[in-house]
Design an enzyme around this catalytic site. Structure first.
Site, mmCIF file in Angstrom:
data_model
loop_
_atom_site.group_PDB
_atom_site.id
_atom_site.type_symbol
_atom_site.label_atom_id
_atom_site.label_comp_id
_atom_site.label_asym_id
_atom_site.label_seq_id
_atom_site.Cartn_x
_atom_site.Cartn_y
_atom_site.Cartn_z
ATOM 1 N N CYS A 11 0.868 -1.174 0.000
ATOM 2 C CA CYS A 11 0.000 0.000 0.000
ATOM 3 C C CYS A 11 0.908 1.228 0.000
ATOM 4 O O CYS A 11 2.130 1.090 0.089
ATOM 5 C CB CYS A 11 -1.003 -0.001 1.148
ATOM 6 S SG CYS A 11 -0.342 0.154 2.804
ATOM 7 N N CYS A 85 -2.155 1.228 -4.171
ATOM 8 C CA CYS A 85 -0.875 1.837 -4.552
ATOM 9 C C CYS A 85 -0.856 2.261 -6.011
ATOM 10 O O CYS A 85 0.136 2.792 -6.492
ATOM 11 C CB CYS A 85 0.302 0.910 -4.230
ATOM 12 S SG CYS A 85 0.477 -0.532 -5.270
ATOM 13 N N CYS A 89 3.299 0.024 -8.231
ATOM 14 C CA CYS A 89 3.780 -1.342 -8.057
ATOM 15 C C CYS A 89 4.269 -1.896 -9.393
ATOM 16 O O CYS A 89 3.501 -1.951 -10.355
ATOM 17 C CB CYS A 89 2.662 -2.215 -7.501
ATOM 18 S SG CYS A 89 3.222 -3.846 -7.019
#
Length: 131
Positions: A11, A85, A89
Protein backbone atom coordinates in the site's frame (compact mmCIF):
# COMPACT_ATOMS: atom_id res chain seq x y z
CA UNK A 1 4.91 -21.29 -6.78
CA UNK A 2 7.36 -23.03 -4.51
CA UNK A 3 6.45 -25.27 -1.58
CA UNK A 4 6.70 -22.16 0.58
CA UNK A 5 5.04 -19.33 -1.34
CA UNK A 6 6.04 -15.71 -0.86
CA UNK A 7 3.37 -13.03 -0.51
CA UNK A 8 3.98 -9.30 -0.73
CA UNK A 9 1.40 -6.79 0.55
CA UNK A 10 1.72 -3.27 -0.86
CA UNK A 11 0.00 0.00 0.00
CA UNK A 12 1.16 3.57 -0.31
CA UNK A 13 2.44 4.20 3.22
CA UNK A 14 2.92 0.59 4.39
CA UNK A 15 1.53 1.71 7.72
CA UNK A 16 -1.99 0.29 7.91
CA UNK A 17 -3.65 -2.15 5.52
CA UNK A 18 -0.51 -3.88 4.29
CA UNK A 19 0.89 -4.19 7.81
CA UNK A 20 -2.39 -5.66 9.08
CA UNK A 21 -2.47 -8.12 6.18
CA UNK A 22 1.13 -9.17 6.79
CA UNK A 23 0.39 -9.59 10.49
CA UNK A 24 -2.62 -11.78 9.81
CA UNK A 25 -0.85 -13.92 7.21
CA UNK A 26 2.13 -14.48 9.48
CA UNK A 27 -0.19 -15.29 12.40
CA UNK A 28 -2.53 -17.61 10.47
CA UNK A 29 -0.07 -19.35 8.14
CA UNK A 30 3.07 -19.30 10.27
CA UNK A 31 6.22 -20.48 8.57
CA UNK A 32 4.29 -22.08 5.67
CA UNK A 33 4.43 -18.71 3.87
CA UNK A 34 7.08 -16.00 3.52
CA UNK A 35 5.53 -12.60 4.12
CA UNK A 36 6.70 -9.17 2.96
CA UNK A 37 5.02 -5.78 3.08
CA UNK A 38 6.12 -2.51 1.55
CA UNK A 39 4.92 0.88 0.40
CA UNK A 40 5.49 3.16 -2.56
CA UNK A 41 5.85 6.11 -0.12
CA UNK A 42 6.46 4.51 3.29
CA UNK A 43 5.50 6.36 6.44
CA UNK A 44 7.85 6.86 9.38
CA UNK A 45 5.96 4.33 11.52
CA UNK A 46 3.00 1.99 11.53
CA UNK A 47 -0.39 3.59 12.20
CA UNK A 48 -0.96 3.45 15.98
CA UNK A 49 -4.68 2.75 15.55
CA UNK A 50 -3.90 -0.20 13.23
CA UNK A 51 -1.53 -1.49 15.91
CA UNK A 52 -4.32 -1.14 18.49
CA UNK A 53 -6.88 -2.88 16.26
CA UNK A 54 -4.54 -5.81 15.63
CA UNK A 55 -3.67 -6.05 19.34
CA UNK A 56 -7.39 -6.63 19.96
CA UNK A 57 -6.97 -9.76 17.83
CA UNK A 58 -3.87 -10.85 19.76
CA UNK A 59 -1.51 -9.91 16.93
CA UNK A 60 1.38 -7.56 17.65
CA UNK A 61 2.47 -5.39 14.72
CA UNK A 62 3.93 -2.66 16.96
CA UNK A 63 7.51 -3.48 16.00
CA UNK A 64 6.81 -3.54 12.24
CA UNK A 65 8.64 -0.89 10.25
CA UNK A 66 7.30 0.55 6.98
CA UNK A 67 9.57 -0.42 4.09
CA UNK A 68 10.08 1.02 0.64
CA UNK A 69 8.78 -1.06 -2.25
CA UNK A 70 11.71 -2.59 -4.12
CA UNK A 71 11.51 -4.26 -7.53
CA UNK A 72 13.56 -7.18 -6.16
CA UNK A 73 10.94 -7.88 -3.49
CA UNK A 74 8.24 -8.01 -6.17
CA UNK A 75 10.47 -10.27 -8.26
CA UNK A 76 10.91 -12.67 -5.28
CA UNK A 77 7.19 -12.85 -4.56
CA UNK A 78 4.74 -15.41 -5.89
CA UNK A 79 1.70 -13.31 -4.98
CA UNK A 80 1.56 -9.51 -4.89
CA UNK A 81 -1.44 -7.96 -3.17
CA UNK A 82 -1.90 -4.24 -3.76
CA UNK A 83 -4.11 -1.98 -1.69
CA UNK A 84 -4.42 1.41 -3.27
CA UNK A 85 -0.88 1.84 -4.55
CA UNK A 86 -2.05 2.50 -8.11
CA UNK A 87 0.63 2.28 -10.76
CA UNK A 88 3.51 2.44 -8.25
CA UNK A 89 3.78 -1.34 -8.06
CA UNK A 90 6.04 -2.86 -10.72
CA UNK A 91 4.50 -5.67 -12.72
CA UNK A 92 6.49 -8.77 -13.62
CA UNK A 93 5.27 -11.61 -15.82
CA UNK A 94 4.40 -14.84 -14.05
CA UNK A 95 3.34 -13.23 -10.78
CA UNK A 96 -0.12 -13.50 -9.35
CA UNK A 97 -1.52 -10.04 -8.64
CA UNK A 98 -4.57 -9.16 -6.56
CA UNK A 99 -5.88 -5.68 -5.86
CA UNK A 100 -7.82 -5.39 -2.62
CA UNK A 101 -10.04 -2.33 -2.45
CA UNK A 102 -10.05 -1.42 1.23
CA UNK A 103 -10.58 1.87 3.02
CA UNK A 104 -7.39 3.52 4.22
CA UNK A 105 -7.31 3.51 8.03
CA UNK A 106 -5.00 6.56 8.16
CA UNK A 107 -6.42 9.23 10.44
CA UNK A 108 -9.45 7.13 11.36
CA UNK A 109 -10.67 6.33 14.88
CA UNK A 110 -10.61 2.73 16.12
CA UNK A 111 -14.31 2.18 15.41
CA UNK A 112 -13.65 2.92 11.70
CA UNK A 113 -10.46 0.83 11.60
CA UNK A 114 -12.02 -2.36 13.03
CA UNK A 115 -14.16 -3.01 9.91
CA UNK A 116 -11.06 -2.54 7.71
CA UNK A 117 -9.14 -4.96 9.95
CA UNK A 118 -11.95 -7.50 9.72
CA UNK A 119 -12.11 -7.18 5.92
CA UNK A 120 -8.34 -7.68 5.75
CA UNK A 121 -8.61 -10.85 7.84
CA UNK A 122 -11.36 -12.27 5.63
CA UNK A 123 -9.28 -11.65 2.50
CA UNK A 124 -6.16 -13.12 4.07
CA UNK A 125 -8.12 -16.26 4.99
CA UNK A 126 -9.32 -16.53 1.38
CA UNK A 127 -5.76 -16.02 0.15
CA UNK A 128 -4.41 -18.78 2.40
CA UNK A 129 -7.02 -21.17 0.98
CA UNK A 130 -5.65 -20.57 -2.53
CA UNK A 131 -1.94 -20.89 -1.80
Amino acid sequence: MTDRPTVLFVCVHNAGRSQMAAGYLQHLAGDRVRVFSAGSEPADRVNAVAVEAMAEEGIDIATAVPAVLEADTVRESDVVVTMGCGDACPVFPGKRYEDWELDDPAGQPIDRVRPVRDAVRARVEQLIATL
